[in-house]
Design an enzyme around this catalytic site. Sequence first.
Site, PDB file in Angstrom:
ATOM      1  N   SER A  76     -28.377 -24.078  41.293  1.00 58.57           N
ATOM      2  CA  SER A  76     -28.963 -25.124  41.003  1.00 58.57           C
ATOM      3  C   SER A  76     -30.636 -24.636  40.766  1.00 58.57           C
ATOM      4  CB  SER A  76     -29.022 -26.251  41.786  1.00 58.57           C
ATOM      5  OG  SER A  76     -29.657 -27.447  41.485  1.00 58.57           O
ATOM      6  N   ASP A 214     -23.969 -29.512  38.641  1.00 55.69           N
ATOM      7  CA  ASP A 214     -24.653 -28.764  39.816  1.00 55.69           C
ATOM      8  C   ASP A 214     -23.729 -28.085  40.793  1.00 55.69           C
ATOM      9  OD1 ASP A 214     -26.393 -27.809  41.939  1.00 55.69           O
ATOM     10  OD2 ASP A 214     -27.764 -29.339  41.207  1.00 55.69           O
TER      11      ASP A 214
END
Length: 357
Positions: A76, A214
């Site tokens: 991320s 993500d």
Amino acid sequence: MIDANSGRSSIPRSAGAIRERRKPQPWPKDQRFRILSIDGGGIKGLFPATILSELEQRYLGGDSIAGYFDLIVGTSTGGILALGLGAGLKASELAHLYICRGPEIFPEPTDSTIDRIRAWWSGKRHFLYRRYEREPLEKMLRDILGKKTFGESIVRLCIPAFEGRHSEVFVFKTPHHPDYKCDRFDSMVKVALSASAAPTFFRPLEHNHYTLIDGGVWANNPAMLAVIEAMICFDIDRSQIDLFSIGCGDDPYVVSGDKIDFGGKFAWSDIIFAAMRLQSLSAINQARLLLGPPSVHRIDPPKNPRPILLDDYRRSIDELVPAAKSVVDEFGQDIAYTFLARKASAYEPVPISESST
């Protein structure tokens, strides 16, 4: 194969996985393998960005820290930092970017009545709809990464994501092994957007006929992903590996109150934070068991009775930046001794003729 109705891939990426053990590439027996692993955490990525920037300034004369690691893995926001380093940016530039452009990605409400109403409505709307649009993040990424492809990285990278159509883990890997044939020509911007499409915050990214989310949903702390990558790709003993892992804030998850008394979906609606906390602890503990505690260097922000949210730009600036500088005051020399005493060997991607099908 592409599904004619949906326009998406009807074949999961795992269908192309090799069916035998990967052949390890040579690695000098007298040379350490140094890994940098950076957790996910939204704007709290300011903490690892500041630590790396301070290390550059204090111990490397401003030189990029990327040149001192044999593998960088990030999830991320950690993936964005890893990609920035791979694109040739210094950690100091990335930290400055987070400070200057963070409000573009996570806008701060002002004290005006209209903004207070907007903030209230945004919180209510968030129950039904994603909180942020992707365009400001994409513009920032294009400004810093340009048209660079993933295969142009100056350092080996692994960036985890989650593929939602086939329900599979998904890891972007630079061409540092002949078996890695898929990701070389992906743009760094697309990899960054894929890896940072946090659920409830941003829309999933449709990319190469996959639905990408993500990687924090399964590897918010990618430390063990990094260790395994080193051991399967190179003829290396685990005693040769040094791991520098930086978190963005893993606050304790205490089971109490309504969770014990009632136990329904509402009480356990935040269970994802328990999963992320335990995944991180598991990853670091497994790495310590495998490599030995002295080879694993883990840094987290100080625990906070009032956790900092993933999009809280102001508190990240006010609290995490000074916390990161204090960490380097205390541990900087030890980190520099282990990881910054010499540059890593130059990384050479596997030639296209050897890695392409």
